[in-house]
Motif scaffolding. Structure first.
Motif, mmCIF file in Angstrom:
data_model
loop_
_atom_site.group_PDB
_atom_site.id
_atom_site.type_symbol
_atom_site.label_atom_id
_atom_site.label_comp_id
_atom_site.label_asym_id
_atom_site.label_seq_id
_atom_site.Cartn_x
_atom_site.Cartn_y
_atom_site.Cartn_z
ATOM 1 N N VAL A 1 0.957 -1.050 -0.085
ATOM 2 C CA VAL A 1 0.087 0.081 0.038
ATOM 3 C C VAL A 1 0.883 1.186 0.136
ATOM 4 O O VAL A 1 0.412 2.388 -0.225
ATOM 5 C CB VAL A 1 -0.832 -0.023 1.148
ATOM 6 C CG1 VAL A 1 -1.882 -0.916 1.445
ATOM 7 C CG2 VAL A 1 -0.290 0.300 2.408
ATOM 8 N N TYR A 2 2.137 1.415 0.168
ATOM 9 C CA TYR A 2 3.144 2.273 0.423
ATOM 10 C C TYR A 2 3.313 2.708 -1.045
ATOM 11 O O TYR A 2 3.792 1.856 -2.061
ATOM 12 C CB TYR A 2 4.202 2.031 1.425
ATOM 13 C CG TYR A 2 3.662 1.675 2.828
ATOM 14 C CD1 TYR A 2 2.519 2.058 3.559
ATOM 15 C CD2 TYR A 2 3.986 0.330 3.287
ATOM 16 C CE1 TYR A 2 2.223 2.076 4.518
ATOM 17 C CE2 TYR A 2 3.359 -0.190 4.451
ATOM 18 C CZ TYR A 2 2.794 0.716 5.191
ATOM 19 O OH TYR A 2 2.144 0.321 6.264
ATOM 20 N N MET A 3 3.649 4.016 -1.177
ATOM 21 C CA MET A 3 4.304 4.415 -2.292
ATOM 22 C C MET A 3 5.641 3.848 -2.727
ATOM 23 O O MET A 3 6.468 3.763 -1.686
ATOM 24 C CB MET A 3 4.233 5.950 -2.659
ATOM 25 C CG MET A 3 2.923 6.634 -2.509
ATOM 26 S SD MET A 3 2.883 8.173 -2.712
ATOM 27 C CE MET A 3 3.830 9.081 -1.511
ATOM 28 N N GLN A 4 5.819 3.529 -3.918
ATOM 29 C CA GLN A 4 7.256 3.267 -4.391
ATOM 30 C C GLN A 4 8.342 4.041 -4.063
ATOM 31 O O GLN A 4 8.373 5.282 -4.157
ATOM 32 C CB GLN A 4 7.175 2.705 -5.984
ATOM 33 C CG GLN A 4 8.751 2.110 -6.367
ATOM 34 C CD GLN A 4 8.508 1.535 -7.652
ATOM 35 O OE1 GLN A 4 7.595 2.070 -8.406
ATOM 36 N NE2 GLN A 4 9.519 0.861 -8.356
ATOM 37 N N GLY A 5 9.351 3.490 -3.129
ATOM 38 C CA GLY A 5 10.401 4.165 -2.867
ATOM 39 C C GLY A 5 10.229 4.919 -1.485
ATOM 40 O O GLY A 5 11.313 5.746 -1.111
ATOM 41 N N CYS A 6 9.060 4.830 -0.894
ATOM 42 C CA CYS A 6 8.737 5.345 0.346
ATOM 43 C C CYS A 6 8.959 4.657 1.500
ATOM 44 O O CYS A 6 8.823 5.058 2.688
ATOM 45 C CB CYS A 6 7.326 6.208 0.268
ATOM 46 S SG CYS A 6 7.150 7.661 -0.701
ATOM 47 N N TYR A 7 8.838 3.335 1.380
ATOM 48 C CA TYR A 7 9.023 2.258 2.313
ATOM 49 C C TYR A 7 10.252 1.699 2.322
ATOM 50 O O TYR A 7 10.741 1.098 1.235
ATOM 51 C CB TYR A 7 7.641 1.285 2.208
ATOM 52 C CG TYR A 7 7.979 0.084 3.206
ATOM 53 C CD1 TYR A 7 7.371 0.371 4.326
ATOM 54 C CD2 TYR A 7 8.275 -1.087 2.697
ATOM 55 C CE1 TYR A 7 7.321 -0.781 5.289
ATOM 56 C CE2 TYR A 7 8.364 -2.120 3.591
ATOM 57 C CZ TYR A 7 7.771 -2.192 4.923
ATOM 58 O OH TYR A 7 7.864 -3.279 5.561
ATOM 59 N N VAL A 8 11.057 1.521 3.524
ATOM 60 C CA VAL A 8 12.272 0.994 3.545
ATOM 61 C C VAL A 8 12.147 -0.118 4.732
ATOM 62 O O VAL A 8 12.137 0.060 6.065
ATOM 63 C CB VAL A 8 13.239 1.967 4.011
ATOM 64 C CG1 VAL A 8 14.655 1.204 3.971
ATOM 65 C CG2 VAL A 8 13.500 2.769 2.986
ATOM 66 N N GLN A 9 12.278 -1.369 4.427
ATOM 67 C CA GLN A 9 12.105 -2.363 5.564
ATOM 68 C C GLN A 9 13.452 -2.802 5.695
ATOM 69 O O GLN A 9 14.439 -3.282 4.928
ATOM 70 C CB GLN A 9 11.488 -3.702 4.841
ATOM 71 C CG GLN A 9 11.276 -4.662 5.824
ATOM 72 C CD GLN A 9 10.820 -6.205 5.219
ATOM 73 O OE1 GLN A 9 11.353 -6.673 4.369
ATOM 74 N NE2 GLN A 9 9.778 -6.551 5.722
ATOM 75 N N CYS A 10 13.776 -2.648 7.220
ATOM 76 C CA CYS A 10 15.157 -2.798 7.571
ATOM 77 C C CYS A 10 14.945 -4.108 8.359
ATOM 78 O O CYS A 10 14.347 -4.408 9.455
ATOM 79 C CB CYS A 10 15.601 -1.833 8.678
ATOM 80 S SG CYS A 10 15.468 -0.326 7.862
ATOM 81 N N THR A 11 15.719 -5.380 7.951
ATOM 82 C CA THR A 11 15.731 -6.657 8.623
ATOM 83 C C THR A 11 16.961 -6.813 9.390
ATOM 84 O O THR A 11 18.191 -6.821 8.887
ATOM 85 C CB THR A 11 15.483 -7.731 7.243
ATOM 86 O OG1 THR A 11 16.407 -7.358 6.429
ATOM 87 C CG2 THR A 11 14.068 -7.421 6.743
ATOM 88 N N SER A 12 16.678 -7.253 10.540
ATOM 89 C CA SER A 12 18.031 -7.613 11.339
ATOM 90 C C SER A 12 18.534 -8.670 11.507
ATOM 91 O O SER A 12 19.620 -9.150 11.718
ATOM 92 C CB SER A 12 17.655 -7.005 12.843
ATOM 93 O OG SER A 12 16.610 -7.909 13.374
ATOM 94 N N ARG A 13 18.020 -9.774 11.166
ATOM 95 C CA ARG A 13 18.400 -11.118 11.016
ATOM 96 C C ARG A 13 18.585 -11.847 9.534
ATOM 97 O O ARG A 13 18.788 -13.106 9.403
ATOM 98 C CB ARG A 13 17.318 -11.920 11.966
ATOM 99 C CG ARG A 13 17.284 -11.635 13.327
ATOM 100 C CD ARG A 13 16.592 -12.644 14.009
ATOM 101 N NE ARG A 13 16.489 -12.024 15.426
ATOM 102 C CZ ARG A 13 15.830 -12.611 16.315
ATOM 103 N NH1 ARG A 13 15.177 -13.804 16.418
ATOM 104 N NH2 ARG A 13 16.081 -12.207 17.782
ATOM 105 N N ASP A 14 17.936 -11.156 8.422
ATOM 106 C CA ASP A 14 18.235 -11.867 7.151
ATOM 107 C C ASP A 14 18.511 -10.520 6.396
ATOM 108 O O ASP A 14 18.580 -9.337 6.892
ATOM 109 C CB ASP A 14 17.049 -12.735 6.684
ATOM 110 C CG ASP A 14 15.832 -11.941 6.736
ATOM 111 O OD1 ASP A 14 15.898 -10.788 6.201
ATOM 112 O OD2 ASP A 14 14.734 -12.743 6.828
#
Length: 225
Positions: free
Chosen positions: A156-169
């Motif tokens: 649902v988030y606009m392209q380039g506006c969402y950054v998923q930060c993953t700590s274990r992979d």
């Protein structure tokens, strides 16, 4: 944060369960009837089963424009309410009280402001509601999770506006915690920062932003368990 809600009434009612949508093995979206319930994006409700004393606070996940209310819930170890709610069926009832909280956007300033939203886990709920509720919101959303499968409706988030930060992979957009991302990407001047997550994350974010020169009056936080 300044209270911009003018004496809004607190509602208390029985809500009918519409659906329970599971996103992964431990997280689900509970959709309930809204009735005449008014809220602002970013607020939370108190929820529990009828004829019980167990209640929990949940930020509203859905848009203010929908005819229902959605809540993003993670089942926690020994979590009586979160486990009970996950087993509900359409037609069951829950008790709702609210809305509460001042973790909201000032609608008078949406057009000329850029926002940085920082969340960990299901602390993304208020931001999901804000982004769905306000068109043309200028935002970047940093979402800290353990693994890439903890994606909660991120389409649902606009392209380039969402950054998923993953700590274990390395399945997210950035490998590391949201605090690691902030250390590598200096926050722009005059950006309004909203942070929602556990105490430790919020304290670390405040320290990093202080070092970067972000004024404290531009930072708003809500602890989310």
């Amino acid at each position: 944060m300044k209270n911009i809600i003018a004496n809004e009434p607190v509602n208390k009612y029985l809500a009918k369960v519409i659906s329970v949508r599971h996103l992964n093995e431990s997280t689900y979206v509970l959709r309930i009837s809204r009735s005449k319930f008014f809220f602002q994006a970013g607020q939370y409700i108190v929820l529990g089963l009828p004829n019980t004393n167990e209640r929990r606070e949940y930020s509203i996940y859905s848009s203010v424009n929908e005819l229902y209310i959605e809540l993003l819930i993670k089942e926690v170890d020994n979590g009586l309410v979160s486990h009970s709610l996950s087993n509900l069926k359409a037609g069951d009832f829950v008790e709702v009280e609210g809305p509460f909280g001042y973790f909201v956007l000032d609608e008078r300033k949406l057009q000329d402001r850029k926002f940085l939203f920082i969340a960990s886990g299901t602390g993304i709920s208020p931001f999901h509601s804000m982004i769905l509720s306000y068109n043309n919101l200028n935002y970047t959303l940093l979402h800290g999770v353990r693994s890439g499968n903890e994606s909660y409706d991120n389409d649902v988030y606009m392209q380039g506006c969402y950054v998923q930060c993953t700590s274990r992979d390395a399945l997210g957009n950035f490998s590391g915690r949201v605090t690691d991302y902030l250390k590598l990407h200096k926050v722009l001047e005059n950006i309004w920062v909203y942070v929602c997550g556990n105490n430790a994350m919020i304290d670390d974010v405040y320290a990093i932003l202080e070092q970067q020169g972000v004024p404290s009056n531009l930072i708003h936080a809500e602890v989310y368990f």
